[in-house]
Write a protein that holds these residues in place. Structure first.
Motif, PDB file in Angstrom:
ATOM      1  N   GLY A   1      52.961  19.029  11.745  1.00 28.86           N
ATOM      2  CA  GLY A   1      52.209  20.172  12.441  1.00 28.86           C
ATOM      3  C   GLY A   1      51.026  19.762  13.319  1.00 28.86           C
ATOM      4  O   GLY A   1      50.179  20.600  13.567  1.00 28.86           O
ATOM      5  N   LEU A   2      50.796  18.331  13.760  1.00 26.34           N
ATOM      6  CA  LEU A   2      49.587  18.122  14.644  1.00 26.34           C
ATOM      7  C   LEU A   2      49.828  18.478  16.132  1.00 26.34           C
ATOM      8  O   LEU A   2      51.029  18.902  16.398  1.00 26.34           O
ATOM      9  CB  LEU A   2      49.540  16.542  14.297  1.00 26.34           C
ATOM     10  N   GLY A   3      48.953  18.468  16.526  1.00 25.96           N
ATOM     11  CA  GLY A   3      48.694  18.688  18.203  1.00 25.96           C
ATOM     12  C   GLY A   3      47.992  20.045  18.526  1.00 25.96           C
ATOM     13  O   GLY A   3      47.471  20.445  17.618  1.00 25.96           O
ATOM     14  N   TYR A   4      48.328  20.412  19.645  1.00 22.73           N
ATOM     15  CA  TYR A   4      47.516  21.366  20.088  1.00 22.73           C
ATOM     16  C   TYR A   4      48.251  22.781  19.836  1.00 22.73           C
ATOM     17  O   TYR A   4      49.547  22.880  19.760  1.00 22.73           O
ATOM     18  CB  TYR A   4      47.084  21.412  21.625  1.00 22.73           C
ATOM     19  N   HIS A   5      47.681  24.110  19.524  1.00 18.44           N
ATOM     20  CA  HIS A   5      48.370  25.190  19.049  1.00 18.44           C
ATOM     21  C   HIS A   5      47.499  26.197  20.089  1.00 18.44           C
ATOM     22  O   HIS A   5      46.380  26.768  19.619  1.00 18.44           O
ATOM     23  CB  HIS A   5      48.443  25.625  17.928  1.00 18.44           C
ATOM     24  N   LEU A   6      47.830  26.364  21.384  1.00 14.46           N
ATOM     25  CA  LEU A   6      47.055  27.164  22.175  1.00 14.46           C
ATOM     26  C   LEU A   6      47.412  28.524  22.312  1.00 14.46           C
ATOM     27  O   LEU A   6      48.803  28.994  22.203  1.00 14.46           O
ATOM     28  CB  LEU A   6      47.044  26.630  23.461  1.00 14.46           C
ATOM     29  N   ALA A   7      46.531  29.691  22.186  1.00 14.10           N
ATOM     30  CA  ALA A   7      47.052  31.068  22.116  1.00 14.10           C
ATOM     31  C   ALA A   7      45.806  31.594  22.990  1.00 14.10           C
ATOM     32  O   ALA A   7      44.791  31.300  23.085  1.00 14.10           O
ATOM     33  CB  ALA A   7      47.224  31.696  20.680  1.00 14.10           C
ATOM     34  N   LEU A   8      46.505  32.913  23.527  1.00 13.61           N
ATOM     35  CA  LEU A   8      45.509  33.952  24.435  1.00 13.61           C
ATOM     36  C   LEU A   8      44.977  34.802  23.357  1.00 13.61           C
ATOM     37  O   LEU A   8      45.755  35.570  22.766  1.00 13.61           O
ATOM     38  CB  LEU A   8      46.313  34.324  25.613  1.00 13.61           C
ATOM     39  N   ARG A   9      43.883  34.766  23.165  1.00 16.90           N
ATOM     40  CA  ARG A   9      43.209  35.756  22.096  1.00 16.90           C
ATOM     41  C   ARG A   9      42.759  37.200  22.928  1.00 16.90           C
ATOM     42  O   ARG A   9      43.113  38.230  22.430  1.00 16.90           O
ATOM     43  CB  ARG A   9      41.795  35.230  21.489  1.00 16.90           C
ATOM     44  N   ARG A  10      42.323  37.031  24.196  1.00 17.95           N
ATOM     45  CA  ARG A  10      41.934  38.189  25.026  1.00 17.95           C
ATOM     46  C   ARG A  10      42.016  38.107  26.417  1.00 17.95           C
ATOM     47  O   ARG A  10      41.605  36.954  26.909  1.00 17.95           O
ATOM     48  CB  ARG A  10      40.491  38.726  24.413  1.00 17.95           C
ATOM     49  N   LEU A  11      42.330  38.802  27.192  1.00 15.81           N
ATOM     50  CA  LEU A  11      42.434  38.713  28.786  1.00 15.81           C
ATOM     51  C   LEU A  11      41.895  40.182  29.199  1.00 15.81           C
ATOM     52  O   LEU A  11      42.272  41.481  28.751  1.00 15.81           O
ATOM     53  CB  LEU A  11      43.626  38.698  29.397  1.00 15.81           C
ATOM     54  N   THR A  12      40.823  40.111  30.048  1.00 14.12           N
ATOM     55  CA  THR A  12      40.159  41.560  30.508  1.00 14.12           C
ATOM     56  C   THR A  12      40.257  41.378  31.933  1.00 14.12           C
ATOM     57  O   THR A  12      39.828  40.319  32.750  1.00 14.12           O
ATOM     58  CB  THR A  12      38.681  41.515  30.086  1.00 14.12           C
ATOM     59  N   TYR A  13      40.831  42.479  32.556  1.00 13.69           N
ATOM     60  CA  TYR A  13      40.845  42.475  34.244  1.00 13.69           C
ATOM     61  C   TYR A  13      40.752  43.934  34.435  1.00 13.69           C
ATOM     62  O   TYR A  13      40.889  44.963  33.882  1.00 13.69           O
ATOM     63  CB  TYR A  13      42.033  41.871  34.690  1.00 13.69           C
ATOM     64  N   PRO A  14      40.342  44.250  35.834  1.00 10.18           N
ATOM     65  CA  PRO A  14      40.267  45.663  36.265  1.00 10.18           C
ATOM     66  C   PRO A  14      41.705  46.555  36.297  1.00 10.18           C
ATOM     67  O   PRO A  14      42.706  45.969  36.608  1.00 10.18           O
ATOM     68  CB  PRO A  14      39.744  45.638  37.525  1.00 10.18           C
ATOM     69  N   GLU A  15      41.569  47.957  36.116  1.00 10.93           N
ATOM     70  CA  GLU A  15      42.937  48.484  36.320  1.00 10.93           C
ATOM     71  C   GLU A  15      43.213  48.596  37.692  1.00 10.93           C
ATOM     72  O   GLU A  15      44.440  48.666  37.933  1.00 10.93           O
ATOM     73  CB  GLU A  15      42.328  50.043  35.816  1.00 10.93           C
ATOM     74  N   THR A  16      42.399  48.560  38.645  1.00 10.18           N
ATOM     75  CA  THR A  16      42.666  48.703  40.194  1.00 10.18           C
ATOM     76  C   THR A  16      42.072  47.418  40.728  1.00 10.18           C
ATOM     77  O   THR A  16      40.845  47.245  40.571  1.00 10.18           O
ATOM     78  CB  THR A  16      42.379  49.798  40.555  1.00 10.18           C
ATOM     79  N   VAL A  17      42.667  46.825  41.725  1.00  5.16           N
ATOM     80  CA  VAL A  17      42.208  45.895  42.469  1.00  5.16           C
ATOM     81  C   VAL A  17      42.702  46.326  44.091  1.00  5.16           C
ATOM     82  O   VAL A  17      43.511  47.222  44.176  1.00  5.16           O
ATOM     83  CB  VAL A  17      42.488  44.269  42.435  1.00  5.16           C
ATOM     84  N   TYR A  18      41.956  45.518  45.078  1.00  4.19           N
ATOM     85  CA  TYR A  18      42.416  45.779  46.421  1.00  4.19           C
ATOM     86  C   TYR A  18      42.910  44.444  47.154  1.00  4.19           C
ATOM     87  O   TYR A  18      42.341  43.308  47.068  1.00  4.19           O
ATOM     88  CB  TYR A  18      41.099  46.135  47.250  1.00  4.19           C
ATOM     89  N   SER A  19      43.960  44.883  48.228  1.00  4.96           N
ATOM     90  CA  SER A  19      44.351  43.994  48.955  1.00  4.96           C
ATOM     91  C   SER A  19      43.479  43.100  49.654  1.00  4.96           C
ATOM     92  O   SER A  19      42.696  43.825  50.161  1.00  4.96           O
ATOM     93  CB  SER A  19      45.585  44.458  49.742  1.00  4.96           C
ATOM     94  N   ARG A  20      43.381  41.693  49.566  1.00  5.41           N
ATOM     95  CA  ARG A  20      42.522  40.866  50.058  1.00  5.41           C
ATOM     96  C   ARG A  20      41.201  41.094  49.473  1.00  5.41           C
ATOM     97  O   ARG A  20      40.060  40.679  50.124  1.00  5.41           O
ATOM     98  CB  ARG A  20      42.590  41.184  51.815  1.00  5.41           C
ATOM     99  N   GLY A  21      40.988  41.554  48.337  1.00  3.68           N
ATOM    100  CA  GLY A  21      39.733  41.745  47.840  1.00  3.68           C
ATOM    101  C   GLY A  21      39.783  40.510  46.595  1.00  3.68           C
ATOM    102  O   GLY A  21      40.153  39.532  46.695  1.00  3.68           O
ATOM    103  N   SER A  22      39.226  41.137  45.577  1.00  4.32           N
ATOM    104  CA  SER A  22      38.693  40.300  44.514  1.00  4.32           C
ATOM    105  C   SER A  22      39.277  40.829  43.173  1.00  4.32           C
ATOM    106  O   SER A  22      39.248  41.985  42.778  1.00  4.32           O
ATOM    107  CB  SER A  22      37.115  39.920  44.420  1.00  4.32           C
ATOM    108  N   LEU A  23      39.548  39.822  42.344  1.00  2.00           N
ATOM    109  CA  LEU A  23      40.367  39.944  41.104  1.00  2.00           C
ATOM    110  C   LEU A  23      39.504  39.229  40.079  1.00  2.00           C
ATOM    111  O   LEU A  23      39.615  37.963  39.868  1.00  2.00           O
ATOM    112  CB  LEU A  23      41.613  39.583  41.144  1.00  2.00           C
TER     113      LEU A  23
END
Length: 363
Positions: A212-234
């Motif tokens: 069981g050696l090695g890396y065990h990578l998990a995503l614990r949390r991701l936060t992003y906006p409900e709404t974004v805009y074309s050619r805008g920022s995320l």
């Protein structure tokens, strides 16, 4: 939600994704297992100056996390003591295989433990990770004098695990894992409790047995906006956790995909993945979006190596071609980019106003 919860101080409406981790039985623990790819000098150079190296490439096709070992078995034509001839073979193999990314590491094995042979490895294997045996004091000293980084091969058992611990301390190698692989070779038939415990303490990433050696990578949390805009920022805020025994040593990159039907947009991010070790890993980034059609998109994330193979995440989210679905996001049209400078006036990960404490009433 408490009065001072972070959600009360967000500057924009957010989506917070908290994936469910995989169950223990769903882990692929074999990722931390390696195989020796061994070839004798007699096989590779049966006649002086005539090399047969094609078999090395063939072996790399099937071996898992292959570690190359050149076995100093004298060919018929070689004299009894020929470290200079073996050094010539090392250089030839290095020029042939050094750039092959399928190779995990190269073990420094020699005929006479001579500096000539050591230097041949250092000079011909410039890309590959070199492994020095933990108990080879002279070799470790020589590598340090030449300012050459190196990984470690630790041959450990329930009888000599204390001696291995002592060698780590004497050579001050406790932090070697942060840059180069620590490889465990269990010399017992099964891995005993002392060996297993110390392997995790040394941050060993590979073993000849599946423990069981090695890396065990998990995503614990991701936060992003409900709404974004074309050619805008995320704006994206990631919290990963590496719950494994070691870091990821190959170069890799974090990617985000926004997909709507057959239309998809991929964005490579600038996460400093070369510095990711074990434990909590946080990355915030403002991603400039392309010219996109309005609508609802599926937002997915991936971690890709340079050859486009992907790193499996220990989460239950659906995955396709390395991309793990996180959630959905609305894209709209606007002449402005209201999110571009949103982080200039507040820190999104925890600095928010607090009330002054009230002086207790005196009786």
């Amino acid at each position: 939600m408490g009065k001072y919860s972070l959600e009360n101080y967000e500057k924009y409406k957010t989506v917070k994704i908290r994936p469910q981790p995989l169950l223990n039985r769903e882990f692929d623990t074999s990722l931390g297992q390696f195989e020796y790819v061994s070839f004798s000098w007699r096989t590779l150079e049966p006649v002086r100056g005539e090399y047969r190296l094609e078999a090395i490439h063939e072996a790399l096709h099937t071996a898992q996390n292959p570690i190359l070992v050149l076995v100093p078995e004298l060919p018929i034509w070689a004299p009894d003591y020929a470290p200079d001839c073996f050094a010539a073979l090392i250089r030839k193999v290095g020029s042939y295989i050094d750039s092959d990314r399928r190779l995990t590491a190269v073990l420094i094995s020699t005929l006479a433990d001579s500096k000539e042979e050591w230097n041949a490895y250092m000079e011909s294997f410039e890309v590959q990770t070199l492994l020095a045996e933990l108990q080879n004091d002279r070799l470790i000293q020589h590598l340090r004098e030449r300012s050459r980084g190196f990984g470690l091969l630790v041959k450990c058992s329930e009888e000599n695990w204390i001696e291995c611990c002592e060698a780590f301390a004497i050579h001050k190698l406790q932090k070697a894992w942060k840059r180069y692989q620590v490889v465990l070779h269990v010399t017992d038939d099964i891995c005993g409790p002392h060996t297993r415990r110390e392997a995790y303490r040394w941050h060993a990433g590979l073993s000849n047995l599946n423990i069981g050696l090695g890396y065990h990578l998990a995503l614990r949390r991701l936060t992003y906006p409900e709404t974004v805009y074309s050619r805008g920022s995320l704006p994206l805020r990631f919290w990963f956790v590496n719950g494994g025994s070691s870091r990821i040593y190959r170069e890799f990159q974090l990617w985000v995909q926004l997909k709507q039907g057959e239309v998809s947009y991929e964005y490579p991010l600038h996460a400093a993945t070369h510095s990711w070790l074990t434990g909590d890993l946080v990355h915030n980034e403002m991603v400039p979006l392309k010219d996109m059609l309005p609508g609802r998109y599926t937002l997915s994330i991936a971690l890709y190596f340079e050859d486009r193979s992907y790193i499996p995440l220990h989460i239950q989210n659906p995955q396709q071609d390395g991309y793990y679905e996180a959630g959905t996001i609305q894209v709209e049209l606007s002449d402005e980019d209201p999110l571009m400078n949103i982080w200039d006036t507040y820190y999104p990960e925890g600095y928010y106003p607090l009330e002054d404490p009230v002086v207790p009433e005196q009786e």
